[in-house]
Design a protein around this motif. Structure first.
Motif, PDB file in Angstrom:
ATOM      1  N   UNK A   2       0.897  -1.107  -0.076  1.00  0.00           N
ATOM      2  CA  UNK A   2       0.139   0.025   0.024  1.00  0.00           C
ATOM      3  C   UNK A   2       0.651   1.369   0.134  1.00  0.00           C
ATOM      4  N   UNK A   3       0.235   2.128  -0.481  1.00  0.00           N
ATOM      5  CA  UNK A   3       0.839   3.657  -0.668  1.00  0.00           C
ATOM      6  C   UNK A   3       0.645   4.384   0.661  1.00  0.00           C
ATOM      7  N   UNK A   4       1.483   5.237   1.017  1.00  0.00           N
ATOM      8  CA  UNK A   4       1.129   5.952   1.988  1.00  0.00           C
ATOM      9  C   UNK A   4      -0.427   6.724   1.873  1.00  0.00           C
ATOM     10  N   UNK A   5      -0.565   7.185   0.940  1.00  0.00           N
ATOM     11  CA  UNK A   5      -2.216   7.688   0.547  1.00  0.00           C
ATOM     12  C   UNK A   5      -3.113   7.128   0.749  1.00  0.00           C
ATOM     13  N   UNK A   6      -2.912   5.601   0.670  1.00  0.00           N
ATOM     14  CA  UNK A   6      -3.947   4.485   0.767  1.00  0.00           C
ATOM     15  C   UNK A   6      -4.107   4.252   2.195  1.00  0.00           C
ATOM     16  N   UNK A   7      -3.202   4.258   3.053  1.00  0.00           N
ATOM     17  CA  UNK A   7      -3.342   4.258   4.287  1.00  0.00           C
ATOM     18  C   UNK A   7      -4.062   5.292   5.030  1.00  0.00           C
ATOM     19  N   UNK A   8      -3.769   6.509   4.434  1.00  0.00           N
ATOM     20  CA  UNK A   8      -4.323   7.647   5.084  1.00  0.00           C
ATOM     21  C   UNK A   8      -5.744   7.705   4.753  1.00  0.00           C
ATOM     22  N   UNK A   9      -6.123   7.144   3.623  1.00  0.00           N
ATOM     23  CA  UNK A   9      -7.606   7.385   3.075  1.00  0.00           C
ATOM     24  C   UNK A   9      -8.423   6.220   3.961  1.00  0.00           C
ATOM     25  N   UNK A  10      -7.528   5.049   4.598  1.00  0.00           N
ATOM     26  CA  UNK A  10      -8.056   4.043   5.341  1.00  0.00           C
ATOM     27  C   UNK A  10      -8.180   4.555   6.908  1.00  0.00           C
ATOM     28  N   UNK A  11      -7.539   5.791   7.175  1.00  0.00           N
ATOM     29  CA  UNK A  11      -7.712   6.300   8.439  1.00  0.00           C
ATOM     30  C   UNK A  11      -6.458   5.969   9.430  1.00  0.00           C
ATOM     31  N   UNK A  12      -5.385   5.454   8.676  1.00  0.00           N
ATOM     32  CA  UNK A  12      -4.323   5.165   9.382  1.00  0.00           C
ATOM     33  C   UNK A  12      -3.306   6.203   9.246  1.00  0.00           C
ATOM     34  N   UNK A  13      -2.897   6.821  10.383  1.00  0.00           N
ATOM     35  CA  UNK A  13      -2.072   8.236  10.195  1.00  0.00           C
ATOM     36  C   UNK A  13      -0.549   7.889   9.831  1.00  0.00           C
ATOM     37  N   UNK A  14       0.068   8.475   9.597  1.00  0.00           N
ATOM     38  CA  UNK A  14       1.756   8.569   9.342  1.00  0.00           C
ATOM     39  C   UNK A  14       2.345   8.095  10.518  1.00  0.00           C
ATOM     40  N   UNK A  15       1.785   8.507  11.723  1.00  0.00           N
ATOM     41  CA  UNK A  15       2.673   8.190  13.080  1.00  0.00           C
ATOM     42  C   UNK A  15       2.381   6.606  13.415  1.00  0.00           C
ATOM     43  N   UNK A  16       1.170   6.265  12.984  1.00  0.00           N
ATOM     44  CA  UNK A  16       1.003   4.888  13.231  1.00  0.00           C
ATOM     45  C   UNK A  16       2.065   3.957  12.309  1.00  0.00           C
ATOM     46  N   UNK A  17       1.791   4.382  11.276  1.00  0.00           N
ATOM     47  CA  UNK A  17       2.900   3.786  10.331  1.00  0.00           C
ATOM     48  C   UNK A  17       4.374   3.804  10.671  1.00  0.00           C
ATOM     49  N   UNK A  18       4.845   4.909  11.235  1.00  0.00           N
ATOM     50  CA  UNK A  18       6.431   4.942  11.539  1.00  0.00           C
ATOM     51  C   UNK A  18       6.302   4.137  12.683  1.00  0.00           C
ATOM     52  N   UNK A  19       5.400   3.738  13.562  1.00  0.00           N
ATOM     53  CA  UNK A  19       5.437   2.900  14.746  1.00  0.00           C
ATOM     54  C   UNK A  19       5.506   1.352  14.218  1.00  0.00           C
ATOM     55  N   UNK A  20       4.586   1.147  13.226  1.00  0.00           N
ATOM     56  CA  UNK A  20       4.734  -0.183  12.859  1.00  0.00           C
ATOM     57  C   UNK A  20       5.886  -0.346  12.103  1.00  0.00           C
ATOM     58  N   UNK A  21       6.665   0.480  11.506  1.00  0.00           N
ATOM     59  CA  UNK A  21       7.861   0.131  10.768  1.00  0.00           C
ATOM     60  C   UNK A  21       9.013   0.034  11.688  1.00  0.00           C
ATOM     61  N   UNK A  22       8.866   0.463  12.839  1.00  0.00           N
ATOM     62  CA  UNK A  22       9.955   0.586  13.849  1.00  0.00           C
ATOM     63  C   UNK A  22       9.973  -0.703  14.489  1.00  0.00           C
ATOM     64  N   UNK A  23       8.827  -1.293  14.798  1.00  0.00           N
ATOM     65  CA  UNK A  23       8.379  -2.723  15.542  1.00  0.00           C
ATOM     66  C   UNK A  23       8.677  -3.910  14.427  1.00  0.00           C
ATOM     67  N   UNK A  24       8.828  -3.677  13.112  1.00  0.00           N
ATOM     68  CA  UNK A  24       9.018  -4.521  12.248  1.00  0.00           C
ATOM     69  C   UNK A  24       7.683  -5.293  11.696  1.00  0.00           C
TER      70      UNK A  24
END
Length: 195
Positions: A2-24
């Protein structure tokens, strides 16, 4: 994937994405493109990534040949065609080579395939072969090299042998591209006569 814009459209914030990336729990494939770490990868994974990064692009040249299993070459990057007025993206990873085609050329011969749940536009075998002949014509004019014609002729031979393209399809695309009479016709007639 998924692209970042698709996450944002689904209500997932960029902060949540950064946390998910840090946790693997999420891998960043490229700027603004993410995928689950345990997602199954297809042999054409790079085409799906390119389709996400260049949403208005169409897989062409050697990348399309490789997808249709008409070459033994492994392209060093993904070839993507864009239209004459489309914004040309700057992408660092993966390696994507972008070519700009005229409106009529760009829109003809497009097939849609699903790779890793991503709809990927790829030119048909016949259209790809004609594009390679047209590119070979430019190579000959600029560099006095016939390597492009040799590569396109081999691809045409394989496509006819494997029945992935017909002489009529190749002739139609060649006529529309203006490379039929002097470039494609004599080579196609020779291949068909020797079959």
């Amino acid at each position: 994937m998924m692209r970042l814009s698709e996450f944002l459209k689904e209500g997932v914030t960029s902060v949540t994405i950064a946390r998910m990336e840090q946790k693997g729990a999420l891998n960043q494939l490229s700027r603004g493109l993410y995928q689950l770490p345990d997602a199954p990868l297809d042999g054409n994974h790079s085409l799906a990534v390119a389709a996400k990064l260049v949403p208005h692009g169409i897989v062409c040249y050697d990348s399309a040949l490789a997808f249709h299993e008409l070459t033994d070459r492994i392209p060093p990057y993904v070839w993507m065609a864009i239209g004459p007025r489309v914004w040309r993206p700057e992408i660092a990873q993966p390696r994507i080579q972008i070519v700009r085609l005229g409106e009529k050329e760009f829109e003809s011969g497009v097939e849609q395939h699903v790779i890793e749940d991503v709809v990927v536009k790829i030119y048909s075998p016949a259209k790809t072969i004609v594009d390679l002949f047209k590119s070979g014509k430019r190579q000959e004019a600029l560099y006095a090299s016939t390597a492009g014609f040799t590569h396109a002729t081999q691809a045409m031979r394989d496509a006819l042998r494997l029945r992935k393209a017909t002489p009529a399809e190749i002739a139609k695309f060649a006529a529309n591209a203006g490379v039929w009479e002097q470039i494609v016709q004599p080579r196609l007639e020779t291949l068909v006569a020797n079959a």
